[in-house]
Design a protein around this motif. Sequence first.
Motif, PDB file in Angstrom:
ATOM      1  N   CYS A 199       9.131  62.272  41.032  1.00 43.27           N
ATOM      2  CA  CYS A 199       9.981  61.100  41.272  1.00 43.27           C
ATOM      3  C   CYS A 199      11.319  61.434  41.941  1.00 43.27           C
ATOM      4  O   CYS A 199      12.051  60.525  42.304  1.00 43.27           O
ATOM      5  CB  CYS A 199      10.224  60.354  39.966  1.00 43.27           C
ATOM      6  SG  CYS A 199      10.947  61.349  38.677  1.00 43.27           S
ATOM      7  N   PHE A 200      11.647  62.702  42.092  1.00 39.03           N
ATOM      8  CA  PHE A 200      12.898  63.086  42.741  1.00 39.03           C
ATOM      9  C   PHE A 200      12.600  63.820  44.039  1.00 39.03           C
ATOM     10  O   PHE A 200      11.549  64.436  44.190  1.00 39.03           O
ATOM     11  CB  PHE A 200      13.732  63.997  41.820  1.00 39.03           C
ATOM     12  CG  PHE A 200      14.146  63.349  40.541  1.00 39.03           C
ATOM     13  CD1 PHE A 200      15.144  62.396  40.527  1.00 39.03           C
ATOM     14  CD2 PHE A 200      13.531  63.676  39.350  1.00 39.03           C
ATOM     15  CE1 PHE A 200      15.530  61.782  39.346  1.00 39.03           C
ATOM     16  CE2 PHE A 200      13.892  63.072  38.162  1.00 39.03           C
ATOM     17  CZ  PHE A 200      14.898  62.120  38.163  1.00 39.03           C
ATOM     18  N   SER A 201      13.544  63.758  44.961  1.00 39.60           N
ATOM     19  CA  SER A 201      13.355  64.486  46.214  1.00 39.60           C
ATOM     20  C   SER A 201      13.463  65.982  45.966  1.00 39.60           C
ATOM     21  O   SER A 201      14.014  66.427  44.952  1.00 39.60           O
ATOM     22  CB  SER A 201      14.422  64.049  47.235  1.00 39.60           C
ATOM     23  OG  SER A 201      15.699  64.518  46.834  1.00 39.60           O
ATOM     24  N   LEU A 202      12.925  66.757  46.890  1.00 40.72           N
ATOM     25  CA  LEU A 202      13.029  68.214  46.790  1.00 40.72           C
ATOM     26  C   LEU A 202      14.487  68.659  46.834  1.00 40.72           C
ATOM     27  O   LEU A 202      14.865  69.601  46.137  1.00 40.72           O
ATOM     28  CB  LEU A 202      12.235  68.885  47.908  1.00 40.72           C
ATOM     29  CG  LEU A 202      10.720  68.744  47.829  1.00 40.72           C
ATOM     30  CD1 LEU A 202      10.065  69.322  49.078  1.00 40.72           C
ATOM     31  CD2 LEU A 202      10.178  69.413  46.576  1.00 40.72           C
ATOM     32  N   LYS A 203      15.294  67.960  47.624  1.00 41.63           N
ATOM     33  CA  LYS A 203      16.709  68.307  47.693  1.00 41.63           C
ATOM     34  C   LYS A 203      17.378  68.073  46.345  1.00 41.63           C
ATOM     35  O   LYS A 203      18.130  68.939  45.862  1.00 41.63           O
ATOM     36  CB  LYS A 203      17.412  67.485  48.775  1.00 41.63           C
ATOM     37  CG  LYS A 203      18.892  67.794  48.910  1.00 41.63           C
ATOM     38  CD  LYS A 203      19.537  66.989  50.014  1.00 41.63           C
ATOM     39  CE  LYS A 203      21.009  67.349  50.159  1.00 41.63           C
ATOM     40  NZ  LYS A 203      21.638  66.591  51.248  1.00 41.63           N
ATOM     41  N   ALA A 204      17.121  66.933  45.726  1.00 45.13           N
ATOM     42  CA  ALA A 204      17.707  66.645  44.403  1.00 45.13           C
ATOM     43  C   ALA A 204      17.231  67.668  43.378  1.00 45.13           C
ATOM     44  O   ALA A 204      18.017  68.145  42.556  1.00 45.13           O
ATOM     45  CB  ALA A 204      17.343  65.231  43.959  1.00 45.13           C
ATOM     46  N   GLY A 205      15.960  68.009  43.421  1.00 42.52           N
ATOM     47  CA  GLY A 205      15.427  69.013  42.511  1.00 42.52           C
ATOM     48  C   GLY A 205      16.067  70.373  42.725  1.00 42.52           C
ATOM     49  O   GLY A 205      16.408  71.071  41.760  1.00 42.52           O
ATOM     50  N   THR A 206      16.251  70.747  43.979  1.00 43.51           N
ATOM     51  CA  THR A 206      16.884  72.029  44.299  1.00 43.51           C
ATOM     52  C   THR A 206      18.324  72.055  43.808  1.00 43.51           C
ATOM     53  O   THR A 206      18.765  73.044  43.218  1.00 43.51           O
ATOM     54  CB  THR A 206      16.823  72.290  45.818  1.00 43.51           C
ATOM     55  OG1 THR A 206      15.440  72.354  46.224  1.00 43.51           O
ATOM     56  CG2 THR A 206      17.517  73.581  46.191  1.00 43.51           C
TER      57      THR A 206
END
Length: 167
Positions: free
Chosen positions: A9-16
């Motif tokens: 549910c989160f973008s890869l950028k947000a996860g990173t």
Amino acid sequence: MQLTSCCGCFSLKAGTLFIGILNIVLSIISLILIFTLNVEWKTILIDALDQSIVKIIFAINLCMTILISTLLVIGALKRNTFMMLPWVVLGLILVVGVLVSVLYTSIMFFVNHAVINGILWLVIGLIDVVIDAYFWLVVYSYFQYLRYDKLNNRIDPYGRPYNYRRP
């Protein structure tokens, strides 16, 4: 394997960014705990080291984690794969290192007839390895996404667009 989102549910950028900030916060907490708790710290290979030396080794490791995680956060914000690369490389090494440490420690518990401790260490440790591997995969997927994006949009490795104009 490359992910398209973090936790579905989160973008890869947000996860990173979350992973980088989480590493920084946990490292700072660990640094505080190392020097405030009266715990006997051991290393796998050398058992005869003085406790103050072991604490210093752990502290240096945690300071490097803070530095590399800070580079990861900045690199993710600036879309700079060069700054993210140290975390990507060392993150994979860390996953393997944690796996070896978990297996070694579990085996030592079993050898010393502490079966319940061995099972607990093995189960909790393997859960940690899976979480660490997933976090690495999130960061690596974002890293690959940025690299692919840079190849197609003609952006140099430092996140700057090419501005070559021919006269």
